[in-house]
Design a protein around this motif. Structure first.
Motif, short mmCIF file in Angstrom:
data_model
loop_
_atom_site.label_atom_id
_atom_site.label_comp_id
_atom_site.label_asym_id
_atom_site.label_seq_id
_atom_site.Cartn_x
_atom_site.Cartn_y
_atom_site.Cartn_z
N MET A 251 0.83 -1.21 0.00
CA MET A 251 0.00 0.00 0.00
C MET A 251 0.86 1.25 0.00
O MET A 251 0.52 2.25 -0.65
CB MET A 251 -0.95 -0.02 1.20
CG MET A 251 -2.04 -1.08 1.10
SD MET A 251 -3.28 -0.95 2.38
CE MET A 251 -4.06 0.60 1.99
N LYS A 252 1.95 1.23 0.72
CA LYS A 252 2.85 2.38 0.71
C LYS A 252 3.45 2.58 -0.67
O LYS A 252 3.59 3.73 -1.13
CB LYS A 252 3.95 2.15 1.75
CG LYS A 252 4.89 3.35 1.92
CD LYS A 252 4.13 4.58 2.39
CE LYS A 252 5.07 5.77 2.56
NZ LYS A 252 4.33 7.01 2.94
N ALA A 253 3.79 1.47 -1.33
CA ALA A 253 4.32 1.56 -2.69
C ALA A 253 3.27 2.15 -3.64
O ALA A 253 3.58 3.00 -4.48
CB ALA A 253 4.76 0.19 -3.18
N ALA A 254 2.01 1.69 -3.50
CA ALA A 254 0.93 2.21 -4.36
C ALA A 254 0.70 3.69 -4.10
O ALA A 254 0.46 4.46 -5.04
CB ALA A 254 -0.35 1.42 -4.10
N GLU A 255 0.77 4.10 -2.84
CA GLU A 255 0.59 5.51 -2.50
C GLU A 255 1.68 6.37 -3.12
O GLU A 255 1.42 7.47 -3.64
CB GLU A 255 0.57 5.66 -0.97
CG GLU A 255 0.14 7.03 -0.47
CD GLU A 255 1.30 7.99 -0.32
OE1 GLU A 255 1.07 9.22 -0.35
OE2 GLU A 255 2.46 7.51 -0.19
N SER A 256 2.90 5.86 -3.11
CA SER A 256 4.02 6.59 -3.73
C SER A 256 3.86 6.67 -5.24
O SER A 256 4.10 7.73 -5.84
CB SER A 256 5.35 5.90 -3.38
OG SER A 256 5.57 5.88 -1.99
N ILE A 257 3.44 5.56 -5.86
CA ILE A 257 3.23 5.56 -7.31
C ILE A 257 2.12 6.53 -7.68
O ILE A 257 2.21 7.25 -8.69
CB ILE A 257 2.89 4.13 -7.79
CG1 ILE A 257 4.09 3.21 -7.58
CG2 ILE A 257 2.50 4.14 -9.26
CD1 ILE A 257 3.79 1.75 -7.86
N LEU A 258 1.04 6.57 -6.88
CA LEU A 258 -0.06 7.49 -7.15
C LEU A 258 0.43 8.93 -7.12
O LEU A 258 0.06 9.74 -7.99
CB LEU A 258 -1.17 7.28 -6.11
CG LEU A 258 -2.40 8.18 -6.24
CD1 LEU A 258 -3.11 7.95 -7.57
CD2 LEU A 258 -3.37 7.91 -5.08
N SER A 259 1.26 9.27 -6.15
CA SER A 259 1.81 10.63 -6.06
C SER A 259 2.69 10.94 -7.27
O SER A 259 2.63 12.05 -7.82
CB SER A 259 2.62 10.78 -4.77
OG SER A 259 1.80 10.62 -3.62
N ILE A 260 3.48 9.97 -7.68
CA ILE A 260 4.37 10.17 -8.83
C ILE A 260 3.57 10.39 -10.11
O ILE A 260 3.85 11.32 -10.89
CB ILE A 260 5.33 8.98 -8.98
CG1 ILE A 260 6.31 8.93 -7.81
CG2 ILE A 260 6.10 9.06 -10.31
CD1 ILE A 260 7.16 7.67 -7.77
#
Length: 325
Positions: free
Chosen positions: A44-53
């Protein structure tokens, strides 16, 4: 005596094996749960970072558009009515280039200060028609009023856009006023880019597993991206008994929600418990076999001594040595 030894040793062994198996079962349950939660948190943290990017990519693209010097000149000419036809033609070519350079952008709309609207859209056969504004929760005038009031990027979460070529499209939108850094307070217009919801679904897919569903909700708890498109726009709910993991994206204020079906976890835990119980039963049987053999040997030696003593008594031979005074 043999039966007494076997029963007492069996009870002691059963208690020890039960304690060991209980500890192993508890340890396995804790380890399995902790591993599942840690993996979910990492994903989920990885997905949150990808969403921001990904959001930053489109925000930067929008920035290049609303600060483009040519866009400022074209918008100014159109608002003034000076060389408007040429400016509109040049602006449309520019919008076409931007739109065709990214597969997720489906529409670009420019709302001028004089209320004229220009659009370049992939989801309609008309070169002058916008595919989604007639179904949107805000009118073009309301979008202009909100986006031109400040220098922030305005984001409107996913709504149904249109049906085109027998396919439904859901779009979310980014908007910003056109900025001339030489005249910051002057109003030229607002640029709105409309992005396919599939971009969000692609990001959420990094979290989804066979036994889970992932949803993206806005700050009001409304679903704005998920696998089942019929749920977009509805309030988020989940069935009782499911595990829920949630992480908020600080930039957008949107929430990544993962619903995990506990049945798969319970099945894995049950398999572990069955393995431990099977091992415990095997240990118990092995212990009983060993105890039986040892007890048989011990009691057999005792029986031989007792039998020998009885024979000496019958023969009149004293079985005890006289005690010396």
């Amino acid at each position: 005596m043999r039966q007494m030894l076997i029963s007492r040793f069996s009870i002691l062994t059963a208690v020890m094996i039960t304690v060991i198996c209980t500890y192993m079962a508890y340890s396995s349950a804790v380890t399995l749960r902790r591993g599942t939660e840690e993996l979910a948190a990492i994903n989920m943290k990885a997905a949150e970072s990808i969403l921001s990017i990904r959001f930053s990519e489109y925000e930067n693209l929008l920035y290049q558009m609303y600060t483009n010097d040519d866009m400022v000149i074209w918008a100014d000419n159109i608002n003034k009515g000076e060389d408007a036809a040429v400016s509109v033609s040049k602006m449309r070519r520019y919008l076409s280039t931007v739109l065709n350079s990214n597969s997720f952008i489906k529409s670009i709309m420019v709302i001028m200060e004089n209320s004229r609207v220009f659009t370049y859209d992939q989801l309609t056969y008309s070169v002058h028609e916008n595919s989604w504004i007639s179904r949107f929760s805000l009118s073009s005038d309301e979008i202009y009023r909100l986006a031109s009031a400040d220098f922030a990027t305005h984001v409107w979460p996913t709504e149904f856009g249109t049906r085109f070529a027998n396919q439904d499209y859901w779009l979310f939108h980014l908007a910003h006023r056109i900025v001339n850094y030489k005249q910051l307070e002057k109003l030229y217009g607002v640029i709105v880019i409309s992005i396919d919801e599939r971009l969000l679904e692609e990001v959420m897919r990094t979290v989804k597993t066979e036994d889970s569903e992932v949803y993206l909700t806005d700050e009001n708890g409304r679903i704005i991206s998920c696998t089942d498109k019929s749920l977009i726009g509805t309030a988020f709910t989940y069935a009782a008994g499911s595990s829920v993991d949630q992480l908020e994206n600080g930039i957008l204020g949107w929430n990544i929600i993962r619903i995990h079906d506990n049945s798969r976890y319970m099945q894995s835990l049950l398999e572990k418990l069955l393995q431990i119980v099977g091992m415990g039963v095997a240990l118990m049987l092995a212990a009983l076999f060993v105890i039986s053999k040892i007890a048989g040997k011990v009691t057999r030696d005792i029986d031989e001594i007792v039998e020998g003593m009885q024979r000496t008594d019958e023969a009149g031979i004293p079985s005890r040595l006289p005690r010396k005074e």
